[in-house]
Write a protein that holds these residues in place. Structure first.
Motif, PDB file in Angstrom:
ATOM      1  N   GLN A 228      19.927  40.639  28.079  1.00 18.60           N
ATOM      2  CA  GLN A 228      19.620  41.757  29.235  1.00 18.60           C
ATOM      3  C   GLN A 228      18.569  40.982  30.078  1.00 18.60           C
ATOM      4  OE1 GLN A 228      21.580  44.439  30.256  1.00 18.60           O
ATOM      5  NE2 GLN A 228      22.818  43.719  28.652  1.00 18.60           N
ATOM      6  N   ILE A 229      17.606  40.443  29.492  1.00 13.49           N
ATOM      7  CA  ILE A 229      16.278  40.147  30.134  1.00 13.49           C
ATOM      8  C   ILE A 229      16.675  38.825  31.105  1.00 13.49           C
ATOM      9  CG2 ILE A 229      14.143  38.783  29.739  1.00 13.49           C
ATOM     10  CD1 ILE A 229      13.707  40.567  27.301  1.00 13.49           C
ATOM     11  N   VAL A 230      17.052  37.952  30.584  1.00 15.41           N
ATOM     12  CA  VAL A 230      17.715  36.815  31.380  1.00 15.41           C
ATOM     13  C   VAL A 230      18.506  37.246  32.561  1.00 15.41           C
ATOM     14  CG1 VAL A 230      19.029  34.434  31.358  1.00 15.41           C
ATOM     15  CG2 VAL A 230      17.334  35.020  29.536  1.00 15.41           C
ATOM     16  N   LYS A 231      19.597  38.059  32.525  1.00 17.36           N
ATOM     17  CA  LYS A 231      20.464  38.287  33.440  1.00 17.36           C
ATOM     18  C   LYS A 231      19.827  39.233  34.436  1.00 17.36           C
ATOM     19  CE  LYS A 231      24.616  41.493  34.037  1.00 17.36           C
ATOM     20  NZ  LYS A 231      25.496  42.208  33.417  1.00 17.36           N
ATOM     21  N   ALA A 232      18.616  40.137  34.001  1.00 13.66           N
ATOM     22  CA  ALA A 232      17.827  40.794  35.102  1.00 13.66           C
ATOM     23  C   ALA A 232      16.714  40.171  35.791  1.00 13.66           C
ATOM     24  CB  ALA A 232      17.406  41.985  34.299  1.00 13.66           C
ATOM     25  N   PHE A 233      15.756  39.337  34.985  1.00 12.42           N
ATOM     26  CA  PHE A 233      14.638  38.632  35.650  1.00 12.42           C
ATOM     27  C   PHE A 233      14.929  37.264  35.772  1.00 12.42           C
ATOM     28  CE2 PHE A 233      13.605  42.330  33.044  1.00 12.42           C
ATOM     29  CZ  PHE A 233      13.116  43.230  33.742  1.00 12.42           C
ATOM     30  N   LEU A 234      15.739  36.521  35.407  1.00 10.63           N
ATOM     31  CA  LEU A 234      15.820  35.073  35.736  1.00 10.63           C
ATOM     32  C   LEU A 234      17.172  34.874  36.479  1.00 10.63           C
ATOM     33  CD1 LEU A 234      14.901  32.248  34.940  1.00 10.63           C
ATOM     34  CD2 LEU A 234      16.079  32.243  32.995  1.00 10.63           C
ATOM     35  N   VAL A 235      18.442  35.131  36.135  1.00  8.06           N
ATOM     36  CA  VAL A 235      19.503  34.585  36.783  1.00  8.06           C
ATOM     37  C   VAL A 235      19.881  35.606  37.732  1.00  8.06           C
ATOM     38  CG1 VAL A 235      22.028  34.295  36.452  1.00  8.06           C
ATOM     39  CG2 VAL A 235      20.504  33.845  34.572  1.00  8.06           C
ATOM     40  N   GLY A 236      19.557  36.646  37.852  1.00  9.19           N
ATOM     41  CA  GLY A 236      19.756  37.721  38.889  1.00  9.19           C
ATOM     42  C   GLY A 236      18.836  37.259  40.088  1.00  9.19           C
ATOM     43  N   SER A 313      31.170  40.554  41.341  1.00 13.26           N
ATOM     44  CA  SER A 313      31.252  39.096  40.979  1.00 13.26           C
ATOM     45  C   SER A 313      29.763  38.329  40.816  1.00 13.26           C
ATOM     46  CB  SER A 313      31.897  38.437  42.577  1.00 13.26           C
ATOM     47  OG  SER A 313      33.116  39.107  42.792  1.00 13.26           O
ATOM     48  N   LEU A 314      28.966  39.083  41.237  1.00 15.74           N
ATOM     49  CA  LEU A 314      27.482  38.383  40.934  1.00 15.74           C
ATOM     50  C   LEU A 314      27.200  38.704  39.532  1.00 15.74           C
ATOM     51  CD1 LEU A 314      25.244  39.516  44.215  1.00 15.74           C
ATOM     52  CD2 LEU A 314      25.851  37.139  43.253  1.00 15.74           C
ATOM     53  N   ASN A 315      27.616  40.021  39.150  1.00 17.37           N
ATOM     54  CA  ASN A 315      27.556  40.216  37.661  1.00 17.37           C
ATOM     55  C   ASN A 315      28.068  39.394  36.584  1.00 17.37           C
ATOM     56  OD1 ASN A 315      26.311  42.354  35.672  1.00 17.37           O
ATOM     57  ND2 ASN A 315      28.569  42.921  35.344  1.00 17.37           N
ATOM     58  N   ALA A 316      29.366  39.242  37.117  1.00 12.58           N
ATOM     59  CA  ALA A 316      30.283  37.959  36.360  1.00 12.58           C
ATOM     60  C   ALA A 316      29.737  36.644  36.331  1.00 12.58           C
ATOM     61  CB  ALA A 316      31.420  37.840  36.869  1.00 12.58           C
ATOM     62  N   ILE A 317      29.150  36.265  37.364  1.00 16.43           N
ATOM     63  CA  ILE A 317      28.116  35.033  37.210  1.00 16.43           C
ATOM     64  C   ILE A 317      27.073  35.134  36.424  1.00 16.43           C
ATOM     65  CG2 ILE A 317      27.081  33.240  38.505  1.00 16.43           C
ATOM     66  CD1 ILE A 317      28.831  34.050  40.912  1.00 16.43           C
ATOM     67  N   ARG A 318      26.241  36.252  36.821  1.00 20.71           N
ATOM     68  CA  ARG A 318      25.310  36.302  35.701  1.00 20.71           C
ATOM     69  C   ARG A 318      25.542  36.246  34.074  1.00 20.71           C
ATOM     70  NH1 ARG A 318      23.825  41.039  39.330  1.00 20.71           N
ATOM     71  NH2 ARG A 318      22.380  40.409  40.889  1.00 20.71           N
ATOM     72  N   ASN A 319      26.631  36.860  33.906  1.00 24.50           N
ATOM     73  CA  ASN A 319      27.321  37.075  32.530  1.00 24.50           C
ATOM     74  C   ASN A 319      27.409  35.621  31.911  1.00 24.50           C
ATOM     75  OD1 ASN A 319      26.954  39.734  32.328  1.00 24.50           O
ATOM     76  ND2 ASN A 319      29.142  40.034  33.138  1.00 24.50           N
ATOM     77  N   HIS A 389      37.530  38.975  31.970  1.00 21.59           N
ATOM     78  CA  HIS A 389      36.901  40.123  33.135  1.00 21.59           C
ATOM     79  C   HIS A 389      35.545  39.949  33.023  1.00 21.59           C
ATOM     80  CE1 HIS A 389      36.853  43.295  35.945  1.00 21.59           C
ATOM     81  NE2 HIS A 389      36.039  43.875  34.958  1.00 21.59           N
ATOM     82  N   HIS A 390      34.711  39.933  31.679  1.00 24.96           N
ATOM     83  CA  HIS A 390      33.497  39.699  31.630  1.00 24.96           C
ATOM     84  C   HIS A 390      32.898  38.429  32.369  1.00 24.96           C
ATOM     85  CE1 HIS A 390      29.493  40.000  29.719  1.00 24.96           C
ATOM     86  NE2 HIS A 390      29.563  38.919  29.350  1.00 24.96           N
ATOM     87  N   TRP A 391      33.738  37.423  32.352  1.00 26.48           N
ATOM     88  CA  TRP A 391      32.947  35.951  32.799  1.00 26.48           C
ATOM     89  C   TRP A 391      33.588  35.749  34.500  1.00 26.48           C
ATOM     90  CZ3 TRP A 391      34.120  32.744  28.095  1.00 26.48           C
ATOM     91  CH2 TRP A 391      33.096  32.976  27.259  1.00 26.48           C
ATOM     92  N   GLY A 392      34.633  36.845  34.945  1.00 24.75           N
ATOM     93  CA  GLY A 392      35.205  36.963  36.123  1.00 24.75           C
ATOM     94  C   GLY A 392      36.120  35.718  36.585  1.00 24.75           C
ATOM     95  N   LEU A 393      36.792  35.620  35.222  1.00 23.38           N
ATOM     96  CA  LEU A 393      37.937  34.350  35.199  1.00 23.38           C
ATOM     97  C   LEU A 393      39.201  35.318  35.397  1.00 23.38           C
ATOM     98  CD1 LEU A 393      36.558  32.160  32.596  1.00 23.38           C
ATOM     99  CD2 LEU A 393      36.470  32.004  34.874  1.00 23.38           C
ATOM    100  N   PRO A 394      40.249  34.837  36.011  1.00 18.84           N
ATOM    101  CA  PRO A 394      41.762  35.440  35.887  1.00 18.84           C
ATOM    102  C   PRO A 394      42.215  35.434  34.529  1.00 18.84           C
ATOM    103  CG  PRO A 394      41.725  33.234  37.050  1.00 18.84           C
ATOM    104  CD  PRO A 394      40.013  33.627  36.668  1.00 18.84           C
ATOM    105  N   ALA A 395      42.885  36.378  34.108  1.00 16.40           N
ATOM    106  CA  ALA A 395      43.354  36.473  32.850  1.00 16.40           C
ATOM    107  C   ALA A 395      44.705  35.466  32.788  1.00 16.40           C
ATOM    108  CB  ALA A 395      43.727  37.660  32.528  1.00 16.40           C
ATOM    109  N   ASN A 396      44.612  34.378  32.315  1.00 17.22           N
ATOM    110  CA  ASN A 396      45.683  33.605  32.126  1.00 17.22           C
ATOM    111  C   ASN A 396      46.864  34.022  30.945  1.00 17.22           C
ATOM    112  OD1 ASN A 396      47.622  31.341  31.830  1.00 17.22           O
ATOM    113  ND2 ASN A 396      45.966  29.782  31.976  1.00 17.22           N
ATOM    114  N   HIS A 397      47.738  34.622  31.444  1.00 17.59           N
ATOM    115  CA  HIS A 397      48.705  35.277  30.229  1.00 17.59           C
ATOM    116  C   HIS A 397      49.419  34.535  29.435  1.00 17.59           C
ATOM    117  CE1 HIS A 397      48.101  39.181  31.836  1.00 17.59           C
ATOM    118  NE2 HIS A 397      48.129  38.806  33.183  1.00 17.59           N
ATOM    119  N   GLU A 398      49.614  33.089  29.860  1.00 13.29           N
ATOM    120  CA  GLU A 398      50.248  32.093  29.215  1.00 13.29           C
ATOM    121  C   GLU A 398      49.397  31.635  28.066  1.00 13.29           C
ATOM    122  OE1 GLU A 398      51.550  28.975  31.716  1.00 13.29           O
ATOM    123  OE2 GLU A 398      53.108  30.086  32.853  1.00 13.29           O
TER     124      GLU A 398
END
Length: 439
Positions: A228-236, A313-319, A389-398
């Motif tokens: 949470q700290i890195v996401k809010a105060f560093l990466v964001g 999208s920004l939130n996924a990159i932060r994650n 979904h957490h990382w903003g990647l498409p779900a590869n069903h295969e």
């Protein structure tokens, strides 16, 4: 100058290798000595300094199986390392020569080695291989009939060859074992220091519990706070300044979405809003909207959807970056907390071995049904799609279907192997209960 430096490096390297070669017997002896200390620690902490035996203290079968397995392991280590010690000493003729030439230092070393060997002999003299093999025959066949076709231990064969006949009656005392356990318990209760020992053990157990719970909370809370700290105060702030989504204009027509699934979700949401708006306009006879008003509302909704998905999208990159740093923090905690990990392992061992056989079987069935059972593929699919979904990647069903078809099968095989090799030796009655409940 360079040649001299290079030759000195080579000489120091060869000298270190030579020193390591000369200390080989000492390393083998040290491993055997530590194994003997482990046995001594079990005797002092759980058997009042006496031999590890079920006639000394009245423990349950599961606890005794645990101690007996640890004893067998340490005795095998001692036996193997002492063989390596004697073999390596016979090969190191240079070490013998130096031992004769030097007096004070090597005499002290010799006394130190002799003291260790005496301690090891003092510990191992209490236990014989015939006792271990007999104990294993008893514990491994609590839930199965005795198979007489199996090989007889070597020590039993030697006794038969010497004319001493061995039978099962020789392993049974004249009086029931419970009587001796009762007598030993009475002796412990009448001991004036028994209360102090109980309080000391309770405080030690309490301290172990506090350390274990605190370490578990650290393993959970510290990575979450780091995320949470890195996401809010560093990466964001870094991503906001870099305007990374604006740079995606060159590769993405809209420039708001990390993958095509997010774009399809946004378009579907806009279409749903447009159809809903048209439906409400058709049933509204009093104040129908004009085409221009409807277009303005649809445009406003599209802008809101665009802002929402830009934030996602920004939130996924932060994650992604926050998760990497959280995993790094978790690994660092494990590296610097080796003592706490050892205490935590003992804490879980006490909890697990304190459970009844039915409770152990219940937990095993619960976890196996969740992770490798009939309904587990649906759970794995939800987990993998959530991670994507957490990382903003498409779900590869295969990939998801391939993972579900292989990983639970491998996990089930490993789990069954663990039950067969480990749990069947430590607690065979729990394995029998597990099979009965599973059937």
């Amino acid at each position: 100058m360079n040649n001299s430096w290079f030759s000195n490096k080579i000489y120091s390297l060869l000298q270190s290798v030579y020193d390591w070669y000369l200390t080989t017997p000492d390393r083998f002896l040290e491993i055997a000595y530590r194994a003997a200390l482990e046995i001594k620690s079990i005797e002092d902490n759980h058997f009042y300094g006496n031999k590890i035996d079920f006639t000394v203290v009245s423990y349950s079968n599961s606890v005794m199986d645990y101690f007996q397995a640890d004893l067998t392991k340490q005795l095998k280590i001692i036996r193997t390392q002492l063989k390596k010690f004697n073999t390596s000493r016979s090969l190191l003729w240079i070490s013998t020569k130096n031992f004769v030439e030097q007096d004070v230092e090597l005499n002290n070393k010799s006394n130190f080695i002799v003291d260790k060997l005496k301690f090891i002999d003092e510990i191992t003299s209490k236990y014989t291989l015939i006792e271990i093999d007999t104990r294993q025959l008893v514990t491994r066949n609590l839930s199965k009939p005795l198979d007489t076709s199996k090989k007889v231990p070597r020590q039993l064969k030697n006794k038969k060859s010497q004319g001493q006949e061995w039978s099962k009656a020789n392993t049974i005392g004249v009086l029931p074992r419970s009587i001796f356990n009762t007598i030993n318990r009475l002796q412990l209760e009448l001991d004036p220091n028994a209360e102090q020992d109980v309080v000391k053990k309770f405080r030690k157990s309490q301290q172990r519990t506090i350390i274990s719970v605190r370490f578990i909370l650290l393993l959970i809370i510290v990575p979450i706070l780091t995320h949470q700290i890195v996401k809010a105060f560093l990466v964001g702030p870094i991503l906001d300044k870099s305007k990374i989504l604006e740079n995606l204009q060159h590769t993405n027509e809209i420039g708001l979405f990390l993958n095509y699934e997010m774009e399809e979700e946004a378009i579907a949401e806009l279409n749903q809003f447009e159809e809903k708006l048209k439906f409400q306009n058709l049933i509204n006879d009093k104040n129908p909207l004009s085409k221009e008003q409807m277009d303005n509302k649809i445009k406003e909704k599209a802008q809101n959807i665009a802002q929402n998905y830009q934030r996602l999208s920004l939130n996924a990159i932060r994650n992604v970056f926050a998760d990497i740093l959280s995993v790094f923090t978790f690994v660092c905690l494990l590296i610097i907390s080796q003592k706490d990990i050892a205490i935590l392992k003992k804490f879980f061992d006490n909890i697990v071995y304190g459970l009844s056989d039915s409770a152990k079987a219940f937990i095993i069935i619960l976890f196996t049904d969740i992770f490798v059972g009939f309904h587990s593929p649906h759970g794995w699919e939800v987990i993998l799609e959530g991670i994507s979904h957490h990382w903003g990647l498409p779900a590869n069903h295969e990939f998801i279907f391939l993972f579900i078809a292989t990983f639970p099968v491998v996990l089930d095989t490993v789990f069954k192997y663990w039950i067969f090799r480990y749990l069947n030796r430590i607690s065979p009655s729990a394995v029998a209960t597990y099979h009965n409940m599973n059937e």
